[in-house]
Design an enzyme around this catalytic site. Structure first.
Site, PDB file in Angstrom:
ATOM      1  N   CYS A  15       0.788  -1.318   0.124  1.00  0.00           N
ATOM      2  CA  CYS A  15      -0.134  -0.044   0.036  1.00  0.00           C
ATOM      3  C   CYS A  15       0.779   1.360   0.065  1.00  0.00           C
ATOM      4  CB  CYS A  15      -1.018   0.010   1.376  1.00  0.00           C
ATOM      5  SG  CYS A  15      -0.212  -0.595   3.049  1.00  0.00           S
ATOM      6  N   HIS A  29      -2.320   5.582   6.564  1.00  0.00           N
ATOM      7  CA  HIS A  29      -0.912   5.999   6.644  1.00  0.00           C
ATOM      8  C   HIS A  29      -0.754   7.454   5.989  1.00  0.00           C
ATOM      9  CE1 HIS A  29       0.302   1.826   6.606  1.00  0.00           C
ATOM     10  NE2 HIS A  29       0.181   1.617   5.561  1.00  0.00           N
TER      11      HIS A  29
HETATM   12  P1  NAD Z   1      -5.646 -10.985   6.406  1.00  0.00           P
HETATM   13  O1  NAD Z   1      -5.217 -11.654   7.500  1.00  0.00           O
HETATM   14  O2  NAD Z   1      -6.771  -9.785   6.563  1.00  0.00           O
HETATM   15  O3  NAD Z   1      -6.428 -11.990   5.277  1.00  0.00           O
HETATM   16  C1  NAD Z   1      -5.731 -13.243   5.149  1.00  0.00           C
HETATM   17  C2  NAD Z   1      -7.049 -14.264   4.449  1.00  0.00           C
HETATM   18  O4  NAD Z   1      -6.392 -15.509   4.124  1.00  0.00           O
HETATM   19  C3  NAD Z   1      -7.886 -14.503   5.513  1.00  0.00           C
HETATM   20  O5  NAD Z   1      -9.137 -14.744   4.892  1.00  0.00           O
HETATM   21  C4  NAD Z   1      -7.670 -15.986   6.044  1.00  0.00           C
HETATM   22  O6  NAD Z   1      -8.549 -16.879   6.452  1.00  0.00           O
HETATM   23  C5  NAD Z   1      -6.805 -16.503   4.782  1.00  0.00           C
HETATM   24  N1  NAD Z   1      -5.971 -17.643   4.802  1.00  0.00           N
HETATM   25  C6  NAD Z   1      -5.155 -17.766   5.733  1.00  0.00           C
HETATM   26  N2  NAD Z   1      -4.129 -18.740   5.204  1.00  0.00           N
HETATM   27  C7  NAD Z   1      -4.703 -19.320   4.224  1.00  0.00           C
HETATM   28  C8  NAD Z   1      -4.563 -20.222   3.415  1.00  0.00           C
HETATM   29  N3  NAD Z   1      -3.488 -21.163   3.493  1.00  0.00           N
HETATM   30  N4  NAD Z   1      -5.307 -20.591   2.144  1.00  0.00           N
HETATM   31  C9  NAD Z   1      -6.357 -19.842   2.173  1.00  0.00           C
HETATM   32  N5  NAD Z   1      -6.743 -18.545   2.743  1.00  0.00           N
HETATM   33  C10 NAD Z   1      -5.858 -18.490   3.782  1.00  0.00           C
HETATM   34  O7  NAD Z   1      -4.790 -10.330   5.483  1.00  0.00           O
HETATM   35  P2  NAD Z   1      -4.308  -8.970   4.696  1.00  0.00           P
HETATM   36  O8  NAD Z   1      -4.351  -7.850   5.500  1.00  0.00           O
HETATM   37  O9  NAD Z   1      -5.758  -9.064   3.618  1.00  0.00           O
HETATM   38  O10 NAD Z   1      -3.376  -9.269   3.765  1.00  0.00           O
HETATM   39  C11 NAD Z   1      -3.091  -9.988   2.623  1.00  0.00           C
HETATM   40  C12 NAD Z   1      -1.744  -9.622   1.695  1.00  0.00           C
HETATM   41  O11 NAD Z   1      -1.989  -8.385   1.496  1.00  0.00           O
HETATM   42  C13 NAD Z   1      -0.805  -9.492   2.507  1.00  0.00           C
HETATM   43  O12 NAD Z   1       0.435 -10.053   1.600  1.00  0.00           O
HETATM   44  C14 NAD Z   1      -0.291  -8.331   3.132  1.00  0.00           C
HETATM   45  O13 NAD Z   1       0.812  -7.675   3.276  1.00  0.00           O
HETATM   46  C15 NAD Z   1      -0.749  -7.484   1.845  1.00  0.00           C
HETATM   47  N6  NAD Z   1      -1.581  -6.209   2.114  1.00  0.00           N
HETATM   48  C16 NAD Z   1      -2.346  -5.971   3.154  1.00  0.00           C
HETATM   49  C17 NAD Z   1      -2.703  -4.432   3.133  1.00  0.00           C
HETATM   50  C18 NAD Z   1      -3.401  -4.235   4.808  1.00  0.00           C
HETATM   51  O14 NAD Z   1      -3.537  -3.117   4.936  1.00  0.00           O
HETATM   52  N7  NAD Z   1      -4.041  -5.261   5.201  1.00  0.00           N
HETATM   53  C19 NAD Z   1      -2.639  -3.430   2.512  1.00  0.00           C
HETATM   54  C20 NAD Z   1      -1.865  -3.917   1.481  1.00  0.00           C
HETATM   55  C21 NAD Z   1      -1.158  -5.339   0.976  1.00  0.00           C
END
Ligand code: NAD
Length: 356
Positions: free
Chosen positions: A154, A234
Site C-alpha cells: 500500500c 498512513h
Molecule cells: P488478512 O489476514 O486480513 O486476510 C488473509 C486471509 O487469508 C484470511 O481470509 C485468512 O482466512 C486467509 N488464509 C490464511 N491462510 C490461508 C491459506 N493457507 N489458504 C487460503 N486462505 C488463507 O490479510 P490481509 O491484510 O488481507 O493481507 C493479505 C496480503 O495483502 C498480505 O501480503 C499483506 O501484506 C498485503 N497487504 C495488506 C494490506 C493491509 O493493509 N491489510 C495492504 C496492502 C497489502
C-alpha cells in the site's frame, strides 16, 4: 436471435475468470472490485477460517472454496457449504489473486506454477515471488504476458502513483519520504493498544525504498518509517527534488489529471485522515474505502526545484484498483491506459471533487 446467442457466448468466452485465494482485508475488497468489472467474473473465493467473513462471502453470492486444512482452523469453523477445494478454484480460474497473509503466498507459489493459472501476489511477499512487481501507473507493460506478478504494498503503491506523473512532467532527481504508518488495520486488535511512536525500522532507508525501485528502478529514493497508534490511514511527508522549478499551480494541475490522486483541502474541513474516511462513508463508498492518494492541496510547496507535500493513503484500499489492472496485464487483455480507465469507471474511482 442466433446472433444474440452467439454474442453472449463470445462475451462469456472473453471474460477473465478470477479466483481469490484469501478472503480477508484485501481479498474481500478485490473480490468486490473484480465483480464490478465488465470483463471479469468471480469464480469463487477461498478462505482458511470458515468464519463470519466466509459466511458474508456466501451471502454476497460468491462460491466458497477452502484449503484441506480449513476444518482445523481455530479462527473459525462454521458449517458453511463449500464449492470445493482451493486446488479446484485455481484450476477453474484464468487468474488467481493470492491475498493470503504475508509469506503464505510464497508457500502457495509452487501450487500455482503446476497449473496454467496466472497469479497476482500481494506486497507482503518478497519481490522474488514473481518475475515482476506491479503498479499500474508505473510499469503496467512489464507484466503483460507474464504468468505472475506482485502488486507492491500500500505504501509503495502510494509513492509510485505520485512519483510517476511528477517524473514524466517535471523529472524527479530524488525523493525523500517519511512514512507515518498506521499501527494496524481496524480489526487487528492483537496489535494494540499501543502507546508509542516507533521508528519502524530504526535503520534507514526503510524497506520501502528498495520496494519502490522494483517498479521505478532508477529512482534515487530515501525512506524512513515511523509507526503510530492509529488504524485509519498512513501519512507520507515527502520532499521531492525536481529537475525544473515548476509553480505550485503546475504541480496541482499535474496531480489533478490523475484519477487515482485526489487533491483534498482544508476549505472542505478535510484536515485529518478521519475526515477523509468519513467523506468516503458519506459518499457511500463500500467499506468507506479511499482508493485514491489524498494529497493536501495546502501542503504543496515549491522552493526552487524542491517540492514538499503531505499525502494520506488508505492502506486497505489503494492496492485494490491495482489488483484489477494486474489481472488485465497478466491476461494481456488491455493496454495500461485502457485498463486503468475501465477499472476506474467500474469502481467510480477519482470522481473529481468526490472527496474534495
Ligand atoms: P488478512 O489476514 O486480513 O486476510 C488473509 C486471509 O487469508 C484470511 O481470509 C485468512 O482466512 C486467509 N488464509 C490464511 N491462510 C490461508 C491459506 N493457507 N489458504 C487460503 N486462505 C488463507 O490479510 P490481509 O491484510 O488481507 O493481507 C493479505 C496480503 O495483502 C498480505 O501480503 C499483506 O501484506 C498485503 N497487504 C495488506 C494490506 C493491509 O493493509 N491489510 C495492504 C496492502 C497489502
Amino acid at each position: 436471435m442466433v446472433a444474440a446467442v452467439f454474442n453472449t457466448v463470445l462475451h462469456r468466452m472473453s471474460m477473465i475468470h478470477v479466483g481469490i485465494n484469501g478472503y480477508g482485508t484485501i481479498g474481500k475488497r478485490v473480490a468486490a472490485a473484480v465483480d464490478a468489472q465488465p470483463d471479469m467474473a468471480v469464480v469463487g473465493v477461498s478462505k482458511r477460517s470458515l468464519d463470519h467473513e466466509a459466511a458474508a462471502a456466501v451471502d454476497r453470492g460468491f462460491e466458497l472454496y477452502a484449503p484441506d486444512t480449513a476444518g482445523d482452523d481455530p479462527g473459525g469453523n462454521c458449517d458453511i457449504p463449500l464449492a470445493g477445494s482451493t486446488e479446484a478454484l485455481i484450476a477453474e480460474s484464468d487468474v488467481v489473486v493470492d491475498a493470503t497473509p504475508a509469506g503464505v503466498g510464497a508457500d502457495n507459489a509452487a501450487k500455482y506454477a503446476r497449473t496454467d493459472t496466472d497469479v497476482v501476489f500481494q506486497g507482503g511477499e518478497a519481490s522474488t515471488v514473481a518475475p515482476t512487481s506491479f503498479c499500474a501507473r508505473a510499469n503496467y507493460e512489464e507484466t503483460v504476458g507474464q504468468a505472475a506478478t506482485r502488486v507492491v504494498s500500500c505504501n509503495t503503491t502510494g509513492l509510485a502513483r505520485l512519483i510517476s506523473p511528477l517524473d514524466e512532467q517535471f523529472g524527479v532527481a530524488s525523493l525523500d519520504c517519511t512514512l507515518i504508518r498506521r499501527g494496524g488495520d481496524p480489526t487487528q486488535s492483537d496489535r494494540g493498544p499501543i502507546n508509542d511512536i516507533v521508528p519502524d525500522p530504526v535503520t534507514v532507508p526503510s524497506h520501502h525504498a528498495s520496494d519502490l525501485q522494483t517498479v521505478l528502478p532508477s529512482m534515487d529514493v530515501m525512506t524512513k518509517g515511523v509507526t503510530v497508534p492509529a488504524t485509519l490511514m498512513h501519512l507520507h511527508s515527502l520532499t521531492v527534488r525536481l529537475e525544473c522549478a515548476p509553480s505550485v499551480d503546475a504541480i496541482q494541475g499535474c496531480l489533478r489529471d490523475e484519477r487515482r490522486i485526489e487533491l483534498v483541502t482544508s476549505d472542505y474541513g478535510q484536515d485529518t485522515c478521519a475526515d477523509l474516511r468519513e467523506s468516503a462513508y458519506d459518499r457511500d463508498r463500500q467499506r468507506g474505502d479511499v482508493w485514491e492518494n489524498c494529497v493536501w492541496s495546502e501542503s504543496i510547496a515549491v522552493d526552487g526545484r524542491s517540492l514538499s507535500l503531505l499525502q494520506a493513503i488508505h492502506q486497505q484500499a489503494d492496492v485494490i484498483p491495482e489488483n484489477v489492472d494486474a489481472i488485465r496485464a497478466l491476461a494481456a487483455a488491455d493496454d495500461a491506459e485502457t485498463s486503468r480507465q475501465v477499472t476506474n469507471d467500474a469502481l467510480g474511482v477519482g470522481l473529481t471533487g468526490s472527496l474534495a
